[in-house]
Motif scaffolding. Structure first.
Motif, mmCIF file in Angstrom:
data_model
loop_
_atom_site.group_PDB
_atom_site.id
_atom_site.type_symbol
_atom_site.label_atom_id
_atom_site.label_comp_id
_atom_site.label_asym_id
_atom_site.label_seq_id
_atom_site.Cartn_x
_atom_site.Cartn_y
_atom_site.Cartn_z
ATOM 1 N N SER A 92 0.844 -1.197 0.000
ATOM 2 C CA SER A 92 0.000 0.000 0.000
ATOM 3 C C SER A 92 0.872 1.237 0.000
ATOM 4 O O SER A 92 2.045 1.193 0.371
ATOM 5 N N GLN A 93 0.278 2.314 -0.438
ATOM 6 C CA GLN A 93 1.022 3.564 -0.532
ATOM 7 C C GLN A 93 0.151 4.679 0.034
ATOM 8 O O GLN A 93 -1.002 4.833 -0.373
ATOM 9 N N ASP A 94 0.740 5.439 0.956
ATOM 10 C CA ASP A 94 -0.024 6.543 1.545
ATOM 11 C C ASP A 94 -0.181 7.650 0.532
ATOM 12 O O ASP A 94 0.756 7.955 -0.203
ATOM 13 N N LEU A 95 -1.371 8.241 0.494
ATOM 14 C CA LEU A 95 -1.545 9.384 -0.400
ATOM 15 C C LEU A 95 -1.457 10.674 0.391
ATOM 16 O O LEU A 95 -0.477 11.377 0.312
ATOM 17 N N PHE A 96 -2.497 10.957 1.156
ATOM 18 C CA PHE A 96 -2.396 12.132 2.027
ATOM 19 C C PHE A 96 -3.380 11.972 3.187
ATOM 20 O O PHE A 96 -4.352 11.230 3.084
ATOM 21 N N PRO A 97 -3.095 12.664 4.264
ATOM 22 C CA PRO A 97 -3.949 12.505 5.451
ATOM 23 C C PRO A 97 -5.305 13.186 5.264
ATOM 24 O O PRO A 97 -5.435 14.142 4.483
ATOM 25 N N TYR A 98 -6.265 12.696 5.997
ATOM 26 C CA TYR A 98 -7.610 13.211 5.860
ATOM 27 C C TYR A 98 -8.385 12.731 7.070
ATOM 28 O O TYR A 98 -8.233 11.584 7.490
ATOM 29 N N ASN A 99 -9.227 13.577 7.599
ATOM 30 C CA ASN A 99 -9.963 13.176 8.797
ATOM 31 C C ASN A 99 -11.386 12.782 8.444
ATOM 32 O O ASN A 99 -12.226 13.619 8.140
ATOM 33 N N SER A 100 -11.659 11.495 8.450
ATOM 34 C CA SER A 100 -12.970 11.028 8.008
ATOM 35 C C SER A 100 -14.050 11.316 9.043
ATOM 36 O O SER A 100 -15.237 11.198 8.751
ATOM 37 N N GLU A 101 -13.645 11.686 10.235
ATOM 38 C CA GLU A 101 -14.680 11.988 11.233
ATOM 39 C C GLU A 101 -15.226 13.390 11.027
ATOM 40 O O GLU A 101 -16.379 13.665 11.332
ATOM 41 N N GLU A 102 -14.371 14.266 10.510
ATOM 42 C CA GLU A 102 -14.846 15.630 10.290
ATOM 43 C C GLU A 102 -15.684 15.720 9.032
ATOM 44 O O GLU A 102 -16.693 16.392 8.993
ATOM 45 N N LYS A 103 -15.187 15.038 8.009
ATOM 46 C CA LYS A 103 -15.865 15.167 6.721
ATOM 47 C C LYS A 103 -15.997 13.807 6.064
ATOM 48 O O LYS A 103 -15.171 12.926 6.267
ATOM 49 N N GLN A 104 -17.037 13.745 5.252
ATOM 50 C CA GLN A 104 -17.257 12.490 4.545
ATOM 51 C C GLN A 104 -16.227 12.356 3.423
ATOM 52 O O GLN A 104 -16.092 13.252 2.599
ATOM 53 N N PRO A 105 -15.451 11.274 3.408
ATOM 54 C CA PRO A 105 -14.479 11.125 2.330
ATOM 55 C C PRO A 105 -15.173 10.806 1.001
ATOM 56 O O PRO A 105 -16.281 10.274 1.001
ATOM 57 N N ILE A 106 -14.522 11.169 -0.063
ATOM 58 C CA ILE A 106 -15.051 10.830 -1.391
ATOM 59 C C ILE A 106 -13.939 10.114 -2.147
ATOM 60 O O ILE A 106 -12.794 10.583 -2.183
ATOM 61 N N VAL A 107 -14.248 8.955 -2.696
ATOM 62 C CA VAL A 107 -13.305 8.214 -3.533
ATOM 63 C C VAL A 107 -14.040 7.826 -4.797
ATOM 64 O O VAL A 107 -15.005 7.067 -4.735
ATOM 65 N N LYS A 108 -13.626 8.377 -5.939
ATOM 66 C CA LYS A 108 -14.311 8.066 -7.197
ATOM 67 C C LYS A 108 -13.280 7.648 -8.236
ATOM 68 O O LYS A 108 -12.249 8.314 -8.392
ATOM 69 N N ARG A 109 -13.588 6.566 -8.911
ATOM 70 C CA ARG A 109 -12.737 6.245 -10.053
ATOM 71 C C ARG A 109 -13.204 7.132 -11.200
ATOM 72 O O ARG A 109 -14.403 7.197 -11.484
ATOM 73 N N ILE A 110 -12.287 7.841 -11.834
ATOM 74 C CA ILE A 110 -12.735 8.748 -12.909
ATOM 75 C C ILE A 110 -12.208 8.325 -14.261
ATOM 76 O O ILE A 110 -12.516 8.945 -15.278
ATOM 77 N N GLY A 111 -11.431 7.291 -14.309
ATOM 78 C CA GLY A 111 -10.902 6.843 -15.595
ATOM 79 C C GLY A 111 -9.860 5.795 -15.315
ATOM 80 O O GLY A 111 -9.679 5.376 -14.175
ATOM 81 N N ARG A 112 -9.201 5.385 -16.361
ATOM 82 C CA ARG A 112 -8.187 4.346 -16.201
ATOM 83 C C ARG A 112 -7.128 4.766 -15.201
ATOM 84 O O ARG A 112 -6.443 5.768 -15.390
ATOM 85 N N GLU A 113 -7.059 3.998 -14.129
ATOM 86 C CA GLU A 113 -6.039 4.198 -13.101
ATOM 87 C C GLU A 113 -5.972 5.630 -12.588
ATOM 88 O O GLU A 113 -4.905 6.121 -12.246
ATOM 89 N N GLU A 114 -7.118 6.285 -12.536
ATOM 90 C CA GLU A 114 -7.116 7.622 -11.949
ATOM 91 C C GLU A 114 -8.347 7.801 -11.055
ATOM 92 O O GLU A 114 -9.451 7.362 -11.408
ATOM 93 N N PHE A 115 -8.125 8.415 -9.919
ATOM 94 C CA PHE A 115 -9.188 8.589 -8.929
ATOM 95 C C PHE A 115 -9.334 10.050 -8.559
ATOM 96 O O PHE A 115 -8.393 10.833 -8.657
ATOM 97 N N LEU A 116 -10.540 10.384 -8.129
ATOM 98 C CA LEU A 116 -10.820 11.724 -7.608
ATOM 99 C C LEU A 116 -11.107 11.581 -6.124
ATOM 100 O O LEU A 116 -11.949 10.772 -5.716
ATOM 101 N N LEU A 117 -10.404 12.337 -5.304
ATOM 102 C CA LEU A 117 -10.554 12.235 -3.859
ATOM 103 C C LEU A 117 -10.893 13.598 -3.274
ATOM 104 O O LEU A 117 -10.488 14.626 -3.814
ATOM 105 N N ALA A 118 -11.628 13.569 -2.173
ATOM 106 C CA ALA A 118 -11.865 14.816 -1.457
ATOM 107 C C ALA A 118 -10.653 15.064 -0.574
ATOM 108 O O ALA A 118 -10.351 14.249 0.303
ATOM 109 N N GLY A 119 -9.961 16.155 -0.827
ATOM 110 C CA GLY A 119 -8.722 16.435 -0.095
ATOM 111 C C GLY A 119 -8.942 17.472 0.986
ATOM 112 O O GLY A 119 -10.048 18.013 1.120
ATOM 113 N N PRO A 120 -7.906 17.782 1.738
ATOM 114 C CA PRO A 120 -8.037 18.780 2.791
ATOM 115 C C PRO A 120 -8.264 20.159 2.186
ATOM 116 O O PRO A 120 -7.868 20.409 1.045
ATOM 117 N N GLY A 121 -8.916 21.009 2.940
ATOM 118 C CA GLY A 121 -9.106 22.386 2.492
ATOM 119 C C GLY A 121 -9.961 22.475 1.260
ATOM 120 O O GLY A 121 -9.681 23.276 0.362
#
Lengths: 859, 228
Positions: free
Chosen positions: A197-226
């Motif tokens: 596994s590889q860490d991407l970036f920190p995020y607090n799932s208790e504060e905000k609902q995380p979003i993980v979407k596959r948007i195309g071949r081997e690419e994802f859209l994530l809800a990031g900080p700020g």
């Protein structure tokens, strides 16, 4: 900054699903083809058919028809529905297990296959296994920190892999072996194949609902900080800049090139191309935003909507209408991969052209030029903006729909003359650049005619360059324009280019004569002469020769003298015709004859005599006017003398007859010389003119290049004149002495000694005598040398003769003739200098002339 | 989307001028920028190569993204403010660790921006004279000197457990710049691009390990300080 990229269209009205049962809430949605499934908090699944209708006005509407509904009997909300259309199955997450239902009748599969203990699941849309009758499902297991990968078949499920995660997973998306996970404090990418596994970036799932979407071949859209929408590839790196959406984003989806995000009050649209927010749609109580096979579906807890993307062309058009060229181009380029190639190219070209006109309208010419060029603009679109530039015969119609909103340049610039001038200057440079390019093909006439008009109007120097080089200017269109702008000289060039030489000439002559005013060329007369001298149309030359000669004979005659030589030799104008014609132009005819005689070296008696007569006439004419020789007379006489001396072709007697009674003595002497009447000539020089130097020169040039005896004869003749006892004078005697002393070697000394009077002192003649002695001695020495040489030569020949005769030649029966190869049967034979023996008869037959044959008699 | 050949990342505390530096280089002008949100991305054509340059956000809020931006980077530009000692300390304390994810052969540059505020020589306008307001004479006290930057560069090498002879010299890779006047900005980027291009060439000769997951994990193990 805004653009209308999407339109919100209701798909499922409140009445159809909820009606008055206000306690019902939509929990989840699935859309597969025309099938719309809705899962509720009441544990029901509803199945609708969604029809898309486009009204005549182009407005899109959806009509939903209810097919079935099914109670799952668990009193729990339906959390998630996913369709597997290839298997004809629905995967429904309810009460922590994924059940398989028939897509059509919503009945559970008979085997009752299900996945138990599931918190959330996702379908891998890019599975590694290529089995078409199998769907790969990734689940977040109820087991702590575990995800599971299942293969779901028609009526069974199979656990493929279980992977533990460092923290509890909250949301997931899958692509290939990669699973993008939102853990409780960070996002990671996990390869279930290797377990790495590889860490991407920190995020607090208790504060905000995380979003993980596959948007195309081997690419994802994530809800990031700020409030960032972050793009991450399976390799764990970001290849696009993040978009900045709002703090409380609930759902997000990508519909290229836009990122659509849902928060509590709005749907926001950001471009992935420039990260800018492009559209905001007010939308209250939003609950779900998901994309299904490219269709964006949006739901509150009671209703369902579709976010219909507007065609990219329309969006781009809107941007262009708003003059947002940069954005339009970025969008167009970004849209490349979503539009079929052929269609895209046409569309993109058009966009470039439109953008070009927008920049043109802003007088941003550099940018406009680049866009026009890249957009391969039909240049007539641009030309047509300028009033009167396109030929009236042009069939050009501006493209429809129009590329721009301008009627013409006046409207565009609102009559600002300075701007109009700038625009025209731009057009000149643009047309100039593309004239020779491929895009000009087919419109060359329009381009060149327009260019000609612009040049003429702007008084541009390049007008003439255009007309003298290869061009496609339309005559009927250009001629009136040039006339209007008083470009008569240019008009002549145009006529000439169109092979209307006569029209061109008349125009130019009119300018020279002052009938028309055009100061383009101050040397227009010379230009016309030049033109005529290279004109191959003889009729035209004859027709306008009079005009040219009347203006200036010496210059005008160049029409004839400057003609290319090659031409006149073949089909050219006959020189006799020219001479006949030039009769009335006395100066011209002289110039022409000089041209023939001196430059072209024409060997015709007639020409030479004619020229001599004309020279003579001139000299006589001048002579009679002024007794004391003017400069002009001297020059005329020099010409005459020069011709007399150097030409061998004129009729001497005729000319001699003409000058017999005049005092042109030198000329007469020359003519006598030509007739070999040297005595007469010398007598004139010595007695009439008393010009001894001239007499001496006469002897020299008359004998120049001839036998030395001839010179001797002339000098003796001269000496005899000097010493003529009949007319003795001191001057003559002195001339005689000087002649002898200066040209001693030219004389036969013996004859001279006999001639000279006895009373002359040796002193007087000593230079002559010295030189004569020297010459005589020199001759003697030379003769002795010659004699010696001749003797030695003779000796060599004699030696050769003796040598060749010296040896005996043996002839035997075995020897054969070198010619016929036969035996010698008789005693008589021949021997060649190289020693070969021959029959006598063979030798006469032998054709070889180089063989000198000696006959030997047998001793 | 064009695939970049190589990645360059600019790191540094907020308000040291990362965006301005990049803007000065790309657009050749100085413009007041707003605080960068998340990160921005430019593609620069350098000869036959496409170099992607990531301008990161300095704010603490986005700090977590740094590691990801640095992943696989061929060069990292660590930026501080010459008038602010703290901004250099932050590089060591907060930002250096982010570069653990960068490529094993990543090169580093240490850049002190805002030199126009402290050094006369940096005030020389390189272009468009008169377009901007008069640059105020050096009123601010210079807090970070070139020697400090060089010392920090050597610290980086120690941290990376590299030999000084294997990396570009500190004198070559430490800069004092001014995004406002353009002083040394082109030199900075061009120096880095030149080094980085040779890096691309090497990568082409030895095909890269495409599974970055495995690769970066390995480097992490070998590179992280032993005391953890």
């Amino acid at each position: 900054m805004s653009i209308k990229a999407f339109e919100l269209v209701p798909a499922l009205e409140r009445t159809l699903l909820i009606g008055d049962k206000t306690w019902i809430n939509i929990e989840c949605i699935e859309c597969c083809g025309r099938n719309l499934y809705v899962g509720t908090n009441e544990c029901y699944i509803y199945h609708f058919l969604l029809e898309e209708k486009t009204s005549t006005s182009g407005k899109l509407t959806f009509i939903a028809t209810k097919q079935l509904h099914k109670y799952l009997g668990l009193k729990k909300p339906v959390n998630e529905i996913k369709a597997a259309s290839a298997l004809n199955r629905l995967m429904v997450l309810c009460d922590c297990s994924v059940n398989l239902l028939n897509m059509i009748n919503l009945e559970p599969v008979p085997t009752g296959a299900k996945i138990k203990g599931v918190v959330a699941f996702t379908v891998n849309e890019n599975p590694v296994t290529a089995d078409p009758f199998c769907v790969e499902v990734c689940t977040i297991s109820m087991k702590r920190k575990t995800i599971q990968i299942y293969a779901v078949h028609e009526d069974r499920v199979q656990l493929i892999k279980e992977v533990s995660t460092p923290e509890q997973p909250v949301a997931l998306a899958a692509d290939g072996y990669f699973i993008c996970l939102a853990l409780s404090t960070q996002y990671i990418i996990l390869s279930y194949n290797t377990g790495v596994s590889q860490d991407l970036f920190p995020y607090n799932s208790e504060e905000k609902q995380p979003i993980v979407k596959r948007i195309g071949r081997e690419e994802f859209l994530l809800a990031g900080p700020g409030a960032l929408g972050m793009f991450v590839t399976a390799a764990g790196i970001s290849q696009r800049a993040p978009v900045h959406w709002s703090e409380d984003v609930i759902g997000a989806a990508v519909c290229f090139p836009y990122v659509v995000a849902l928060d509590e009050e709005f749907v926001t649209v950001h471009s992935m191309l420039d990260q800018q927010q492009k559209q905001t749609v007010p939308f209250r109580d939003g609950h779900i935003l998901q994309d299904f096979e490219g269709k964006l579906i949006l739901a509150t807890s009671k209703e369902v909507y579709v976010l219909v993307p507007l065609p990219l062309e329309n969006q781009i058009q809107d941007l262009l209408t708003g003059r947002r060229v940069e954005e339009a181009l970025v969008l167009a380029k970004g849209a490349r991969r979503n539009i079929p190639k052929e269609k895209f190219q046409g569309m993109y070209r058009r966009i470039l052209q439109q953008a070009g006109f927008i920049q043109f309208g802003k007088l941003q010419f550099l940018e406009a030029k680049e866009l026009f060029r890249n957009g391969q603009l039909d240049v007539r679109e641009l030309i047509s903006l300028y009033p009167f530039l396109l030929p009236s015969t042009s069939t050009f119609m501006r493209s429809h729909p129009p590329l721009h909103e301008y009627a013409d340049l006046n409207q565009l610039t609102q009559g600002d003359q300075e701007k109009i001038t700038k625009c025209k200057r731009f057009l000149i440079s643009y047309l100039n650049e593309i004239r020779s390019a491929d895009v000009a093909n087919g419109y060359k006439e329009d381009i060149d005619t327009a260019l000609l008009k612009l040049y003429a109007e702007a008084n541009h120097d390049s007008l003439l360059d255009l007309l003298v080089s290869e061009n496609s200017c339309l005559l009927v269109e250009s001629a009136p324009w040039l006339e209007k702008h008083k470009k008569y000289f240019a008009l002549g060039l145009l006529y000439h280019y169109n092979s209307q030489n006569e029209a061109a000439l008349q125009l130019w002559m009119n300018i020279v004569d002052g009938g028309l005013e055009d100061t383009t060329r101050s040397d227009l007369y010379e230009y016309i002469i030049d033109f005529l001298s290279f004109c191959s149309d003889h009729e035209l030359v004859w027709k306008y020769a009079d005009w040219a000669l009347q203006k200036n004979e010496e210059v005008g005659v160049k029409i004839f003298t400057r003609r290319p030589l090659v031409e006149s030799q073949t089909i050219g104008i006959n020189p006799d015709d020219i001479i006949n014609y030039l009769h009335k132009y006395r100066k011209a005819v002289v110039v022409y004859l000089e041209h023939l005689v001196f430059e072209r070296n024409i060997q015709k008696e007639k020409c030479h005599t004619h020229l001599a007569v004309l020279y003579l006439d001139k000299v006589l004419g001048l002579h009679s006017q002024s007794r004391n020789g003017s400069e002009e007379l001297t020059s005329a006489r020099n010409n005459l003398k020069n011709l007399f001396r150097h030409s061998q072709l004129y009729r001497v007697h005729l000319l001699l007859g003409r000058i017999k009674d005049t005092d042109l003595y030198v000329e007469r002497a020359i003519l006598h010389g030509k007739l070999e009447e040297h005595d007469k000539a010398l007598e004139i020089l010595v007695h009439r003119l008393k010009d001894f130097q001239a007499a001496e020169d006469y002897c020299l040039w008359n004998s120049d290049g001839k036998d030395p005896l001839c010179r001797q004869k002339l000098f003796h003749m001269l000496l005899a004149l000097y010493l003529d006892p009949a007319v003795t004078s001191d001057a003559l005697v002195m001339a005689g002495v000087d002649l002898l002393n200066n040209h001693a070697v030219e004389f036969d000394a013996v004859r001279v000694l006999r001639l000279i009077p006895d009373n002359w002192s040796i002193q007087l003649l000593s230079p002559f005598l010295g030189q004569a002695m020297r010459k005589s001695f020199h001759s003697k020495c030379m003769a002795e040398v010659a004699l010696g040489l001749a003797r030695s030569e003779n000796l060599i020949y004699r030696y050769t003769k003796v040598k060749s005769r010296g040896n005996a030649v043996a002839l035997s029966g075995k020897k054969v003739c070198q010619v016929c190869r036969g035996m010698f049967t008789e005693p008589v034979f021949l021997r060649s200098p190289d020693g070969a023996l021959l029959h006598t008869h063979c030798a006469t037959k032998s054709s070889s002339p180089s063989v000198t044959v000696q006959t030997y008699a047998n001793p | 989307m064009m695939k970049p050949d190589v990645k360059v990342v600019i790191l540094g505390d907020m308000n040291v001028g990362k965006t301005s530096l990049l803007h000065r280089y790309i657009e050749k002008r100085f413009q007041d920028t707003v605080s960068t949100v998340g990160g921005a991305f430019y593609l620069k054509q350098w000869g036959p190569y496409n170099i992607s340059i990531w301008d990161t956000a300095g704010r603490e809020q986005f700090h977590g993204l740094g590691s990801m931006y640095c992943r696989g980077a061929a060069a990292v530009i660590l930026t501080y403010d010459v008038t602010n000692r703290q901004s250099l300390s932050e590089l060591e304390d907060r930002f250096l660790a982010l570069t653990d994810t960068a490529h094993a052969e990543c090169i580093f540059a240490v850049v002190g921006n805002k030199a126009d505020l402290t050094d006369e020589c940096a005030i020389v306008q390189t272009s468009e004279v008169g377009e901007e307001e008069e640059v105020s004479p050096s009123t601010l006290h210079k807090q970070v000197f070139m020697e400090d930057a060089i010392y920090f560069y050597k610290q980086i090498i120690k941290y990376k457990m590299l030999e000084e002879k294997d990396v570009p010299a500190a004198e070559k890779m430490c800069f004092e710049t001014s995004a406002k006047t353009g002083y040394n900005v082109d030199l900075l980027f061009e120096t880095i691009f030149e080094v980085v291009v040779s890096f691309v060439l090497k990568k082409r000769v030895n095909p890269p390990q495409t599974v970055v997951l495995r690769h970066s994990l390995k480097t992490k193990r070998t590179k992280s300080p032993c005391c953890s």
